[in-house]
Design a protein around this motif. Sequence first.
Motif, PDB file in Angstrom:
ATOM      1  N   LEU A  32       0.870  -1.185   0.000  1.00  0.00           N
ATOM      2  CA  LEU A  32       0.000   0.000   0.000  1.00  0.00           C
ATOM      3  C   LEU A  32       0.905   1.233   0.000  1.00  0.00           C
ATOM      4  CD1 LEU A  32      -2.942   1.144   0.287  1.00  0.00           C
ATOM      5  CD2 LEU A  32      -2.511   1.209   2.757  1.00  0.00           C
ATOM      6  N   VAL A  33       0.684   2.092  -0.999  1.00  0.00           N
ATOM      7  CA  VAL A  33       1.529   3.278  -1.146  1.00  0.00           C
ATOM      8  C   VAL A  33       0.667   4.529  -0.974  1.00  0.00           C
ATOM      9  CG1 VAL A  33       3.008   4.580  -2.741  1.00  0.00           C
ATOM     10  CG2 VAL A  33       3.094   2.074  -2.714  1.00  0.00           C
ATOM     11  N   LYS A  34       1.120   5.432  -0.107  1.00  0.00           N
ATOM     12  CA  LYS A  34       0.470   6.749   0.006  1.00  0.00           C
ATOM     13  C   LYS A  34       1.011   7.594  -1.143  1.00  0.00           C
ATOM     14  CE  LYS A  34      -0.157  10.508   3.392  1.00  0.00           C
ATOM     15  NZ  LYS A  34      -0.760  11.404   2.446  1.00  0.00           N
ATOM     16  N   ILE A  35       0.135   7.889  -2.085  1.00  0.00           N
ATOM     17  CA  ILE A  35       0.587   8.618  -3.272  1.00  0.00           C
ATOM     18  C   ILE A  35       0.860  10.085  -2.906  1.00  0.00           C
ATOM     19  CG2 ILE A  35      -0.069   9.379  -5.598  1.00  0.00           C
ATOM     20  CD1 ILE A  35       0.489   6.406  -5.487  1.00  0.00           C
ATOM     21  N   VAL A  36       2.017  10.569  -3.347  1.00  0.00           N
ATOM     22  CA  VAL A  36       2.390  11.969  -3.124  1.00  0.00           C
ATOM     23  C   VAL A  36       2.046  12.794  -4.367  1.00  0.00           C
ATOM     24  CG1 VAL A  36       4.383  13.496  -2.834  1.00  0.00           C
ATOM     25  CG2 VAL A  36       4.177  11.431  -1.444  1.00  0.00           C
ATOM     26  N   ALA A  37       2.302  12.209  -5.524  1.00  0.00           N
ATOM     27  CA  ALA A  37       2.024  12.901  -6.791  1.00  0.00           C
ATOM     28  C   ALA A  37       1.958  11.870  -7.901  1.00  0.00           C
ATOM     29  CB  ALA A  37       3.117  13.923  -7.096  1.00  0.00           C
ATOM     30  N   THR A  38       1.303  12.251  -8.996  1.00  0.00           N
ATOM     31  CA  THR A  38       1.243  11.332 -10.133  1.00  0.00           C
ATOM     32  C   THR A  38       1.271  12.114 -11.440  1.00  0.00           C
ATOM     33  OG1 THR A  38      -0.026   9.566 -11.221  1.00  0.00           O
ATOM     34  CG2 THR A  38      -1.295  11.238 -10.070  1.00  0.00           C
ATOM     35  N   GLY A  39       2.013  11.602 -12.397  1.00  0.00           N
ATOM     36  CA  GLY A  39       2.027  12.223 -13.716  1.00  0.00           C
ATOM     37  C   GLY A  39       0.759  11.874 -14.480  1.00  0.00           C
ATOM     38  N   LEU A  40       0.489  12.669 -15.493  1.00  0.00           N
ATOM     39  CA  LEU A  40      -0.600  12.383 -16.426  1.00  0.00           C
ATOM     40  C   LEU A  40       0.077  11.949 -17.719  1.00  0.00           C
ATOM     41  CD1 LEU A  40      -3.644  12.782 -17.283  1.00  0.00           C
ATOM     42  CD2 LEU A  40      -2.970  15.075 -17.962  1.00  0.00           C
ATOM     43  N   GLY A  61      -4.443   6.429 -13.982  1.00  0.00           N
ATOM     44  CA  GLY A  61      -3.228   7.007 -13.390  1.00  0.00           C
ATOM     45  C   GLY A  61      -2.139   5.950 -13.296  1.00  0.00           C
ATOM     46  N   HIS A  62      -0.963   6.251 -13.890  1.00  0.00           N
ATOM     47  CA  HIS A  62       0.079   5.214 -13.874  1.00  0.00           C
ATOM     48  C   HIS A  62       1.483   5.804 -13.845  1.00  0.00           C
ATOM     49  CE1 HIS A  62      -0.438   6.183 -18.107  1.00  0.00           C
ATOM     50  NE2 HIS A  62       0.765   5.675 -18.326  1.00  0.00           N
ATOM     51  N   GLU A  63       1.615   6.972 -13.238  1.00  0.00           N
ATOM     52  CA  GLU A  63       2.955   7.530 -13.033  1.00  0.00           C
ATOM     53  C   GLU A  63       3.047   8.014 -11.588  1.00  0.00           C
ATOM     54  OE1 GLU A  63       4.192   8.984 -17.527  1.00  0.00           O
ATOM     55  OE2 GLU A  63       3.601  10.523 -16.084  1.00  0.00           O
ATOM     56  N   GLY A  64       2.723   7.111 -10.659  1.00  0.00           N
ATOM     57  CA  GLY A  64       2.642   7.497  -9.256  1.00  0.00           C
ATOM     58  C   GLY A  64       3.982   7.486  -8.551  1.00  0.00           C
ATOM     59  N   SER A  65       4.135   8.430  -7.606  1.00  0.00           N
ATOM     60  CA  SER A  65       5.257   8.386  -6.671  1.00  0.00           C
ATOM     61  C   SER A  65       4.678   8.532  -5.279  1.00  0.00           C
ATOM     62  CB  SER A  65       6.260   9.508  -6.959  1.00  0.00           C
ATOM     63  OG  SER A  65       5.658  10.783  -6.788  1.00  0.00           O
ATOM     64  N   GLY A  66       5.309   7.899  -4.313  1.00  0.00           N
ATOM     65  CA  GLY A  66       4.740   7.985  -2.972  1.00  0.00           C
ATOM     66  C   GLY A  66       5.608   7.331  -1.926  1.00  0.00           C
ATOM     67  N   ILE A  67       4.986   7.056  -0.789  1.00  0.00           N
ATOM     68  CA  ILE A  67       5.691   6.536   0.381  1.00  0.00           C
ATOM     69  C   ILE A  67       5.002   5.235   0.814  1.00  0.00           C
ATOM     70  CG2 ILE A  67       6.272   7.016   2.804  1.00  0.00           C
ATOM     71  CD1 ILE A  67       6.219  10.040   1.952  1.00  0.00           C
ATOM     72  N   ILE A  80       8.224   0.120   5.322  1.00  0.00           N
ATOM     73  CA  ILE A  80       7.333   1.262   5.542  1.00  0.00           C
ATOM     74  C   ILE A  80       8.173   2.543   5.629  1.00  0.00           C
ATOM     75  CG2 ILE A  80       5.740   2.287   7.235  1.00  0.00           C
ATOM     76  CD1 ILE A  80       4.881  -0.684   7.819  1.00  0.00           C
ATOM     77  N   GLY A  81       7.717   3.576   4.926  1.00  0.00           N
ATOM     78  CA  GLY A  81       8.425   4.856   4.938  1.00  0.00           C
ATOM     79  C   GLY A  81       9.354   5.057   3.760  1.00  0.00           C
ATOM     80  N   ASP A  82       9.646   3.983   2.989  1.00  0.00           N
ATOM     81  CA  ASP A  82      10.526   4.129   1.818  1.00  0.00           C
ATOM     82  C   ASP A  82       9.876   4.995   0.742  1.00  0.00           C
ATOM     83  OD1 ASP A  82      12.569   2.600   2.818  1.00  0.00           O
ATOM     84  OD2 ASP A  82      12.135   0.813   1.626  1.00  0.00           O
ATOM     85  N   HIS A  83      10.706   5.765   0.056  1.00  0.00           N
ATOM     86  CA  HIS A  83      10.237   6.521  -1.113  1.00  0.00           C
ATOM     87  C   HIS A  83      10.230   5.585  -2.316  1.00  0.00           C
ATOM     88  CE1 HIS A  83      11.143  10.872   0.344  1.00  0.00           C
ATOM     89  NE2 HIS A  83      10.505  10.157   1.240  1.00  0.00           N
ATOM     90  N   VAL A  84       9.120   5.569  -3.028  1.00  0.00           N
ATOM     91  CA  VAL A  84       9.010   4.663  -4.179  1.00  0.00           C
ATOM     92  C   VAL A  84       8.333   5.364  -5.347  1.00  0.00           C
ATOM     93  CG1 VAL A  84       8.901   2.530  -2.818  1.00  0.00           C
ATOM     94  CG2 VAL A  84       6.772   3.733  -3.376  1.00  0.00           C
ATOM     95  N   ILE A  85       8.584   4.848  -6.531  1.00  0.00           N
ATOM     96  CA  ILE A  85       7.729   5.180  -7.658  1.00  0.00           C
ATOM     97  C   ILE A  85       7.153   3.877  -8.185  1.00  0.00           C
ATOM     98  CG2 ILE A  85       9.168   7.174  -8.226  1.00  0.00           C
ATOM     99  CD1 ILE A  85       9.662   5.762 -10.898  1.00  0.00           C
ATOM    100  N   LEU A  86       6.069   4.003  -8.948  1.00  0.00           N
ATOM    101  CA  LEU A  86       5.356   2.820  -9.402  1.00  0.00           C
ATOM    102  C   LEU A  86       5.564   2.656 -10.900  1.00  0.00           C
ATOM    103  CD1 LEU A  86       2.134   3.410  -7.305  1.00  0.00           C
ATOM    104  CD2 LEU A  86       4.120   2.023  -6.752  1.00  0.00           C
ATOM    105  N   SER A 140      -3.058   2.374 -10.539  1.00  0.00           N
ATOM    106  CA  SER A 140      -4.176   3.328 -10.443  1.00  0.00           C
ATOM    107  C   SER A 140      -3.839   4.476  -9.478  1.00  0.00           C
ATOM    108  CB  SER A 140      -5.457   2.619  -9.996  1.00  0.00           C
ATOM    109  OG  SER A 140      -5.962   1.841 -11.049  1.00  0.00           O
ATOM    110  N   SER A 141      -2.914   5.310  -9.928  1.00  0.00           N
ATOM    111  CA  SER A 141      -2.355   6.340  -9.036  1.00  0.00           C
ATOM    112  C   SER A 141      -3.134   7.655  -9.024  1.00  0.00           C
ATOM    113  CB  SER A 141      -0.899   6.609  -9.426  1.00  0.00           C
ATOM    114  OG  SER A 141      -0.818   6.982 -10.789  1.00  0.00           O
ATOM    115  N   PHE A 142      -4.249   7.754  -9.768  1.00  0.00           N
ATOM    116  CA  PHE A 142      -5.103   8.937  -9.607  1.00  0.00           C
ATOM    117  C   PHE A 142      -5.903   8.760  -8.325  1.00  0.00           C
ATOM    118  CE2 PHE A 142      -5.576   9.813 -14.502  1.00  0.00           C
ATOM    119  CZ  PHE A 142      -4.288  10.319 -14.527  1.00  0.00           C
ATOM    120  N   ALA A 143      -5.207   8.644  -7.217  1.00  0.00           N
ATOM    121  CA  ALA A 143      -5.846   8.357  -5.929  1.00  0.00           C
ATOM    122  C   ALA A 143      -4.863   8.685  -4.819  1.00  0.00           C
ATOM    123  CB  ALA A 143      -6.235   6.879  -5.855  1.00  0.00           C
TER     124      ALA A 143
END
Length: 368
Positions: A32-40, A61-67, A80-86, A140-143
């Motif tokens: 489970l990733v808390k999305i910080v931002a996502t590209g369009l 949405g398919h360019e998500g970055s988050g924690i 938990i807490g790692d910075h990731v992109i999807l 599905s990073s538009f979330a």
Amino acid sequence: MKIKAAVLSAPKTSFNLETIELDTELRSEEILVKIVATGLCHTDLAIRDSQIPFELPAILGHEGSGIVEKIGSNVTKVKIGDHVILAPASCGKCSYCKSGHQSYCINFMPLNFGGKRTDGSCPYHNHSGKEVSAFFFGQSSFATYSLASENNVVKVQDDVELEILGPLGCGIQTGAGTVLNVLQPSAGESIVVSGVGPVGLAAIMAAKAAGCSTIIAVDVHDNRLELAKELGATHVINSLNVVVSDEINNTIHPGGVHYAVDTTGRNAVITQAVGSLRYMGKCVVLAVAPTPNIEIDNAVFTMGRSIQYVVEGDSVPDIFIPQLITLYKKGLFPFDKLIKFYEFDQINQAIEDSEKGITLKAILRMPK
Ligand SMILES: [Zn+2]
Ligand SMILES: [Zn+2]
């Protein structure tokens, strides 16, 4: 848990922000990733316009970055807490995945366009209890939260602004990977890139980083060509004004260029790109929704020239994306120049601006 998501309910309509119930009882490999931002990205719009089938209502949405917020019992790659992109989802088990070509994973379609888990379950429901398709590109990073899996989560350096990194997972790696992973130009070689939106500009930055000495950008928008120059193009051609292959063969690089990258999917443009190649030159085609039949003038296709369709830059995201970030930190891959930020609730404005060409790469910031 309750999350906020931009839901597409019908083809060719706007996205609506809705509260969605997400079941966070994770499967063993899920993250489970808390999305910080996502590209369009253009592919989101190809789904909206039914160019690629995807069951609606859906969260795209398919360019998500988050924690990383929570991990399944078997996850060892991140904590938990790692910075990731999807990145796009892949199975990790087929012969393509095993040989480092997960962009061509045999299970690519069900994992990225299936809308549900592969066992058929759907953990996303709307206010009336109806299933909402998700797992678009495994994310599905538009979330505000995304359910991804160990195979498509890429741990990234945490000394870089996380909000800019999402597009490295699709559009940017597509352009850059095509050059650095597939074409692999030697220093001093030459390349033409047709269509300099985000994918084409990423290809140009990568060509410069690889040491190409002639980098030709082709487009019909002068403002994009100006940016292409800033990012590494040595020559620009507005194809409204001239015949591209003549200009290249007669003036810019007599005898033709080593490589061509087409991001437009249009027959006339591809023919010009192939016609600009030297003998044994290679053209790569990248468009998501190209013309149904690629037709190339046979006269330009002789003498060992070849054409290939490349998906997602044929990259191993766990290796390639940190490499791109390293290049970015050294000033050799300034993809941040393409970005314009929007707040999440401005998603429809971001789409409108992108379609008008006002914005090259929109990134939606999630509410804090
Ligand atoms: Zn696979
Ligand atoms: Zn994309």
